[in-house]
Design a protein around this motif. Structure first.
Motif, mmCIF file in Angstrom:
data_model
loop_
_atom_site.group_PDB
_atom_site.id
_atom_site.type_symbol
_atom_site.label_atom_id
_atom_site.label_comp_id
_atom_site.label_asym_id
_atom_site.label_seq_id
_atom_site.Cartn_x
_atom_site.Cartn_y
_atom_site.Cartn_z
ATOM 1 N N TYR A 53 -29.934 31.022 -44.758
ATOM 2 C CA TYR A 53 -29.902 32.468 -44.527
ATOM 3 C C TYR A 53 -31.155 32.963 -43.810
ATOM 4 C CZ TYR A 53 -26.387 33.176 -48.342
ATOM 5 O OH TYR A 53 -25.286 33.183 -49.156
ATOM 6 N N LEU A 54 -30.967 33.954 -42.965
ATOM 7 C CA LEU A 54 -32.053 34.819 -42.540
ATOM 8 C C LEU A 54 -32.212 35.865 -43.630
ATOM 9 C CD1 LEU A 54 -34.065 35.929 -40.435
ATOM 10 C CD2 LEU A 54 -32.152 37.215 -39.440
ATOM 11 N N HIS A 55 -33.396 35.917 -44.249
ATOM 12 C CA HIS A 55 -33.580 36.698 -45.474
ATOM 13 C C HIS A 55 -33.492 38.204 -45.237
ATOM 14 C CE1 HIS A 55 -35.652 36.133 -49.644
ATOM 15 N NE2 HIS A 55 -34.767 37.092 -49.689
ATOM 16 N N ARG A 56 -33.985 38.658 -44.104
ATOM 17 C CA ARG A 56 -33.883 40.058 -43.709
ATOM 18 C C ARG A 56 -33.823 40.136 -42.178
ATOM 19 N NH1 ARG A 56 -33.177 40.390 -48.398
ATOM 20 N NH2 ARG A 56 -33.823 42.020 -49.869
ATOM 21 N N PRO A 57 -33.211 41.158 -41.607
ATOM 22 C CA PRO A 57 -33.230 41.305 -40.150
ATOM 23 C C PRO A 57 -34.670 41.280 -39.642
ATOM 24 C CG PRO A 57 -31.649 42.828 -41.090
ATOM 25 C CD PRO A 57 -32.391 42.219 -42.249
ATOM 26 N N PRO A 58 -34.915 40.590 -38.530
ATOM 27 C CA PRO A 58 -36.293 40.391 -38.075
ATOM 28 C C PRO A 58 -36.909 41.632 -37.440
ATOM 29 C CG PRO A 58 -34.755 39.409 -36.521
ATOM 30 C CD PRO A 58 -33.927 39.868 -37.700
ATOM 31 N N ASP A 59 -38.224 41.753 -37.649
ATOM 32 C CA ASP A 59 -38.985 42.824 -37.019
ATOM 33 C C ASP A 59 -39.475 42.419 -35.631
ATOM 34 O OD1 ASP A 59 -38.822 44.375 -39.358
ATOM 35 O OD2 ASP A 59 -40.653 43.489 -40.177
ATOM 36 N N ASN A 60 -39.571 41.112 -35.389
ATOM 37 C CA ASN A 60 -40.266 40.646 -34.190
ATOM 38 C C ASN A 60 -39.378 39.856 -33.229
ATOM 39 O OD1 ASN A 60 -39.944 38.298 -35.687
ATOM 40 N ND2 ASN A 60 -41.954 37.476 -35.120
ATOM 41 N N ALA A 61 -38.074 39.960 -33.375
ATOM 42 C CA ALA A 61 -37.177 39.220 -32.489
ATOM 43 C C ALA A 61 -35.805 39.880 -32.478
ATOM 44 C CB ALA A 61 -37.049 37.764 -32.944
ATOM 45 N N LEU A 62 -35.070 39.656 -31.418
ATOM 46 C CA LEU A 62 -33.680 40.081 -31.371
ATOM 47 C C LEU A 62 -32.855 39.175 -32.276
ATOM 48 C CD1 LEU A 62 -33.231 40.646 -27.526
ATOM 49 C CD2 LEU A 62 -33.455 42.410 -29.292
ATOM 50 N N ILE A 63 -31.866 39.727 -32.939
ATOM 51 C CA ILE A 63 -31.039 38.925 -33.837
ATOM 52 C C ILE A 63 -30.383 37.772 -33.083
ATOM 53 C CG2 ILE A 63 -28.912 40.290 -33.570
ATOM 54 C CD1 ILE A 63 -30.244 38.870 -36.898
ATOM 55 N N GLU A 64 -30.061 38.001 -31.802
ATOM 56 C CA GLU A 64 -29.439 36.938 -31.001
ATOM 57 C C GLU A 64 -30.372 35.741 -30.845
ATOM 58 O OE1 GLU A 64 -27.370 40.742 -29.839
ATOM 59 O OE2 GLU A 64 -29.452 40.140 -30.226
ATOM 60 N N ASP A 65 -31.663 36.012 -30.655
ATOM 61 C CA ASP A 65 -32.619 34.919 -30.486
ATOM 62 C C ASP A 65 -32.834 34.167 -31.801
ATOM 63 O OD1 ASP A 65 -32.902 35.618 -27.833
ATOM 64 O OD2 ASP A 65 -34.689 36.836 -28.180
ATOM 65 N N THR A 66 -32.878 34.918 -32.899
ATOM 66 C CA THR A 66 -33.061 34.271 -34.201
ATOM 67 C C THR A 66 -31.873 33.395 -34.543
ATOM 68 O OG1 THR A 66 -34.377 36.158 -34.967
ATOM 69 C CG2 THR A 66 -33.499 34.677 -36.641
ATOM 70 N N VAL A 67 -30.676 33.926 -34.410
ATOM 71 C CA VAL A 67 -29.482 33.149 -34.739
ATOM 72 C C VAL A 67 -29.303 31.995 -33.756
ATOM 73 C CG1 VAL A 67 -26.971 33.246 -35.000
ATOM 74 C CG2 VAL A 67 -28.388 35.103 -35.894
ATOM 75 N N GLY A 68 -29.735 32.199 -32.516
ATOM 76 C CA GLY A 68 -29.690 31.093 -31.564
ATOM 77 C C GLY A 68 -30.544 29.924 -32.026
ATOM 78 N N ALA A 69 -31.728 30.216 -32.548
ATOM 79 C CA ALA A 69 -32.597 29.161 -33.078
ATOM 80 C C ALA A 69 -31.987 28.525 -34.322
ATOM 81 C CB ALA A 69 -33.973 29.734 -33.393
ATOM 82 N N MET A 70 -31.346 29.337 -35.159
ATOM 83 C CA MET A 70 -30.677 28.797 -36.340
ATOM 84 C C MET A 70 -29.513 27.882 -35.929
ATOM 85 S SD MET A 70 -30.664 32.321 -38.611
ATOM 86 C CE MET A 70 -29.854 31.646 -40.081
ATOM 87 N N ALA A 71 -28.820 28.265 -34.854
ATOM 88 C CA ALA A 71 -27.714 27.436 -34.366
ATOM 89 C C ALA A 71 -28.211 26.064 -33.922
ATOM 90 C CB ALA A 71 -27.000 28.151 -33.221
ATOM 91 N N GLU A 72 -29.425 26.015 -33.370
ATOM 92 C CA GLU A 72 -30.004 24.723 -32.991
ATOM 93 C C GLU A 72 -30.196 23.835 -34.210
ATOM 94 O OE1 GLU A 72 -30.830 23.344 -29.972
ATOM 95 O OE2 GLU A 72 -29.647 25.016 -29.155
#
Length: 304
Positions: free
Chosen positions: A102-121
């Motif tokens: 899980y991403l614990h909370r929506p990020p303050d320092n990144a777009l959600i697309e970039d965060t989930v993209g890294a998680m997809a990796e």
């Protein structure tokens, strides 16, 4: 979480025994996070499941950076941080993959697309099997799901916290499950929490819903839960859990609550809630309780 932080003193050996007892009575989903006890909880869980890895699904979370102190915590989602966090969690847990990350909370320092993209990796690399988000809006959920399928949303959900119902229509549309945390209202709905006797390190002693006039007014909610439980011949905690589980059909999403406990006896009581059936009268009494709640969920910006 409570085995490592936020709810006063805990004991390592007792916690390990409770984890192993959970395995023995058929509990298969264990939820933790890298921020609980600054990694302590993941280490604890890893030790608790030694030799039983194939019997469990491990969910953990990342994204709350407390390295600057709790007053300066940051919700992070920058891709390098995502990958470092996963590797650190795998090491602490002592496993080669995480079942649900899980991403614990929506990020303050990144777009959600970039965060989930890294998680997809991480999924591509075999380090993670499924992705989840916690405390997310419907709009962010859609954006994240467009990058990589989201399997579950974890949000606080109980008889006195129902904000996530604003998001469940999107979840139903996309085929995403709900994992309610704090389904017992952080113990308040059990009727067993007395604010005056809470440990000084227990954050509920500073929680707006537990203290002052709000705490006194909210007692009516716990009293109603107990009255329903007495009529059905079960425990208040079991009524609260049964209500959460019963919402799956109404919401149109799978609902898998994750009640926390530090004690084997409470664990057994919680598992027994699976057999509790609430009749129409009970549901009618319980359904409006969230309208009575006084006080916010957290004393500050906190993200537990």
């Amino acid at each position: 979480m409570g085995m490592s932080e936020y709810y006063g003193a805990s004991d390592w050996d007792t916690s390990i025994a409770t984890l192993r007892h959970a395995l023995d009575i058929g509990v298969t989903l264990f939820d933790t996070a890298d921020q609980y006890g600054a990694g302590h909880n993941e280490v604890l869980l890893g030790r608790g499941i030694v030799g039983r890895r194939d019997d469990v699904q491990i969910a953990t979370k990342f994204g709350i950076d407390r390295s600057g102190g709790d007053e300066n915590r940051v919700h992070r989602g920058d891709p390098p941080y995502v990958k470092r966090s996963c590797d650190a969690s795998l090491l602490r847990l002592g496993v080669d993959h995480i079942d649900l990350y899980y991403l614990h909370r929506p990020p303050d320092n990144a777009l959600i697309e970039d965060t989930v993209g890294a998680m997809a990796e991480l999924v591509k690399d075999g380090k993670v099997r499924y992705l989840g988000l916690s405390e997310v809006s419907g709009e962010l959920l859609r954006r994240a799901h467009a990058v990589h399928p989201i399997a579950a949303v974890q949000s606080e959900y109980s008889l006195w916290t129902r904000e996530v119902e604003e998001v469940t229509p999107v979840m139903a549309e996309l085929g995403i499950g709900l994992v309610p945390y704090a389904p017992l209202g952080r113990g308040f709905l059990t009727g067993a929490v007395q604010t005056a006797t809470l440990d000084a390190n227990d954050f509920r002693a500073r929680n707006p819903r537990f203290t002052g006039d709000a705490g006194q007014q909210n007692q009516a909610i716990a009293d109603t839960v107990r009255a329903v439980a007495d009529r059905l011949g079960v425990l208040p905690a079991q009524v609260a859990l049964a209500w959460v589980s019963a919402q799956s059909e109404r919401l149109g999403v799978p609902v898998v609550p994750i009640p926390g406990t530090r004690h084997a006896s409470r664990l057994e009581e919680n598992v027994a809630a699976l057999d509790v059936v609430l009749d129409d009268d009970a549901l009618a009494e319980l359904q409006p309780l969230s309208d009575l709640v006084q006080g916010g969920r957290y004393p500050d910006r906190g993200a537990r």
